[in-house]
Design a protein around this motif. Structure first.
Motif, short mmCIF file in Angstrom:
data_model
loop_
_atom_site.label_atom_id
_atom_site.label_comp_id
_atom_site.label_asym_id
_atom_site.label_seq_id
_atom_site.Cartn_x
_atom_site.Cartn_y
_atom_site.Cartn_z
N ASP A 170 0.92 -1.10 -0.07
CA ASP A 170 -0.08 -0.11 -0.06
C ASP A 170 0.95 1.39 -0.08
O ASP A 170 1.53 1.57 1.00
CB ASP A 170 -0.80 -0.03 1.30
CG ASP A 170 -2.03 0.98 1.33
OD1 ASP A 170 -1.77 2.05 0.54
OD2 ASP A 170 -2.59 1.28 2.61
N LEU A 171 0.99 2.00 -1.21
CA LEU A 171 1.84 3.01 -1.19
C LEU A 171 1.08 4.26 -1.24
O LEU A 171 1.39 5.42 -1.72
CB LEU A 171 2.72 2.97 -2.62
CG LEU A 171 3.59 1.52 -2.55
CD1 LEU A 171 4.31 1.70 -3.92
CD2 LEU A 171 4.42 1.76 -1.51
N ASP A 172 -0.13 4.24 -0.64
CA ASP A 172 -1.08 5.34 -0.58
C ASP A 172 -1.54 5.94 -1.86
O ASP A 172 -1.60 7.19 -2.14
CB ASP A 172 -0.39 6.37 0.28
CG ASP A 172 -1.62 7.39 1.06
OD1 ASP A 172 -2.69 6.90 0.88
OD2 ASP A 172 -1.28 8.51 1.50
N MET A 173 -1.72 5.28 -2.81
CA MET A 173 -2.20 5.56 -4.26
C MET A 173 -3.52 5.24 -4.62
O MET A 173 -3.85 4.91 -5.71
CB MET A 173 -1.18 4.67 -5.19
CG MET A 173 0.21 5.42 -4.91
SD MET A 173 1.34 4.58 -5.81
CE MET A 173 0.99 5.20 -7.48
N ASP A 174 -4.39 4.84 -3.52
CA ASP A 174 -5.55 4.49 -3.80
C ASP A 174 -6.08 3.18 -4.09
O ASP A 174 -7.09 2.75 -4.51
CB ASP A 174 -6.54 5.57 -4.66
CG ASP A 174 -6.65 6.98 -4.13
OD1 ASP A 174 -6.55 7.29 -3.14
OD2 ASP A 174 -6.50 7.88 -4.81
N TYR A 175 -5.02 2.40 -3.85
CA TYR A 175 -5.41 0.86 -4.22
C TYR A 175 -4.31 0.21 -3.54
O TYR A 175 -3.08 0.68 -3.22
CB TYR A 175 -5.37 0.68 -5.61
CG TYR A 175 -4.04 0.79 -6.31
CD1 TYR A 175 -2.92 -0.33 -6.50
CD2 TYR A 175 -3.76 1.94 -6.88
CE1 TYR A 175 -1.84 0.06 -7.03
CE2 TYR A 175 -2.47 2.24 -7.56
CZ TYR A 175 -1.50 1.25 -7.66
OH TYR A 175 -0.17 1.33 -8.10
N VAL A 176 -4.52 -1.09 -3.13
CA VAL A 176 -3.69 -2.15 -2.44
C VAL A 176 -3.09 -3.12 -3.60
O VAL A 176 -4.01 -3.52 -4.40
CB VAL A 176 -4.20 -2.82 -1.26
CG1 VAL A 176 -3.36 -3.76 -0.71
CG2 VAL A 176 -4.39 -1.71 -0.24
N ASP A 177 -1.77 -3.31 -3.54
CA ASP A 177 -1.51 -4.17 -5.06
C ASP A 177 -0.98 -5.35 -4.33
O ASP A 177 -0.13 -5.29 -3.43
CB ASP A 177 -0.30 -3.43 -5.47
CG ASP A 177 0.26 -3.90 -6.79
OD1 ASP A 177 -0.70 -4.74 -7.44
OD2 ASP A 177 1.28 -3.92 -7.16
N VAL A 194 -8.18 -11.95 3.37
CA VAL A 194 -9.09 -11.03 4.23
C VAL A 194 -8.25 -9.83 4.23
O VAL A 194 -9.00 -8.83 4.07
CB VAL A 194 -9.17 -11.61 5.66
CG1 VAL A 194 -9.80 -10.64 6.73
CG2 VAL A 194 -10.10 -13.01 5.60
N TRP A 195 -7.33 -9.62 4.34
CA TRP A 195 -6.58 -8.30 4.19
C TRP A 195 -6.65 -7.78 2.95
O TRP A 195 -6.86 -6.56 2.92
CB TRP A 195 -5.05 -8.72 4.71
CG TRP A 195 -4.52 -8.82 5.95
CD1 TRP A 195 -4.49 -10.01 6.78
CD2 TRP A 195 -4.24 -7.68 6.84
NE1 TRP A 195 -4.23 -9.74 7.92
CE2 TRP A 195 -3.97 -8.26 8.13
CE3 TRP A 195 -4.05 -6.27 6.94
CZ2 TRP A 195 -3.70 -7.57 9.38
CZ3 TRP A 195 -3.90 -5.67 7.96
CH2 TRP A 195 -3.61 -6.44 9.16
N GLY A 229 -6.87 0.75 2.43
CA GLY A 229 -5.52 0.71 2.63
C GLY A 229 -5.04 -0.32 3.80
O GLY A 229 -6.30 -0.76 4.64
N ILE A 230 -4.19 -0.63 3.97
CA ILE A 230 -3.51 -1.53 4.78
C ILE A 230 -3.73 -0.92 6.16
O ILE A 230 -4.02 -1.62 7.11
CB ILE A 230 -2.23 -2.16 4.58
CG1 ILE A 230 -2.04 -2.89 3.25
CG2 ILE A 230 -1.66 -2.79 5.78
CD1 ILE A 230 -0.59 -3.31 3.04
N ARG A 231 -3.35 0.31 6.54
CA ARG A 231 -3.26 0.82 7.86
C ARG A 231 -4.87 1.01 8.20
O ARG A 231 -5.10 0.39 9.33
CB ARG A 231 -2.80 2.27 7.88
CG ARG A 231 -1.34 2.12 7.92
CD ARG A 231 -0.55 3.70 7.82
NE ARG A 231 0.73 3.54 8.23
CZ ARG A 231 1.53 4.09 7.28
NH1 ARG A 231 1.01 4.51 6.06
NH2 ARG A 231 3.01 3.54 7.52
#
Length: 121
Positions: free
Chosen positions: A55-62, A96-97, A106-108
């Protein structure tokens, strides 16, 4: 900081050898100066290629692969690097994550939700 202890490395390698695939995240890495959180589930035999989510705070989780050497080499400012969350534990598998991080943004945010769900049992 050493990003992987021998115990974490062993668990990541063991996960990579297990074909079932939906593993628990073993390690959480983060940028102490801002954006950037990674959860690792597996480590390839090359000792560098990690599987997990970023999660690089770009509006998606890769979901995919990332390099341990690159994480260790990142300079995030003030002569600091990426760190490992030494208190990170979870009972939720990576699927789940991914689902919760996608919904929560995001992950946080997912970490707060999953921690609450794990406490409530």
């Amino acid at each position: 900081m050493t990003l992987l202890t021998p115990e974490l490395r062993a668990q990541l390698i063991a996960n990579a050898a297990d074909p079932r695939g939906d593993h628990l995240p073993v390690a959480k890495f983060f940028n102490p100066m801002g954006a950037g959180v990674w959860l690792a589930t597996m480590l390839e035999p090359d000792g560098d290629t990690l599987h997990g989510i970023a999660d690089l705070d770009m509006d998606y989780v890769d979901y995919g692969l990332f390099s341990l050497a690159e994480l260790q080499g990142l300079d995030v400012g003030l002569q600091l690097g990426v760190e490992r969350d030494i208190l990170f534990e979870t009972t939720a598998p990576i699927s789940v994550w991914i689902d919760i991080a996608d919904i929560a943004g995001g992950i946080r945010a997912a970490e707060r939700i999953i921690a609450r769900l794990e406490r409530e049992g």
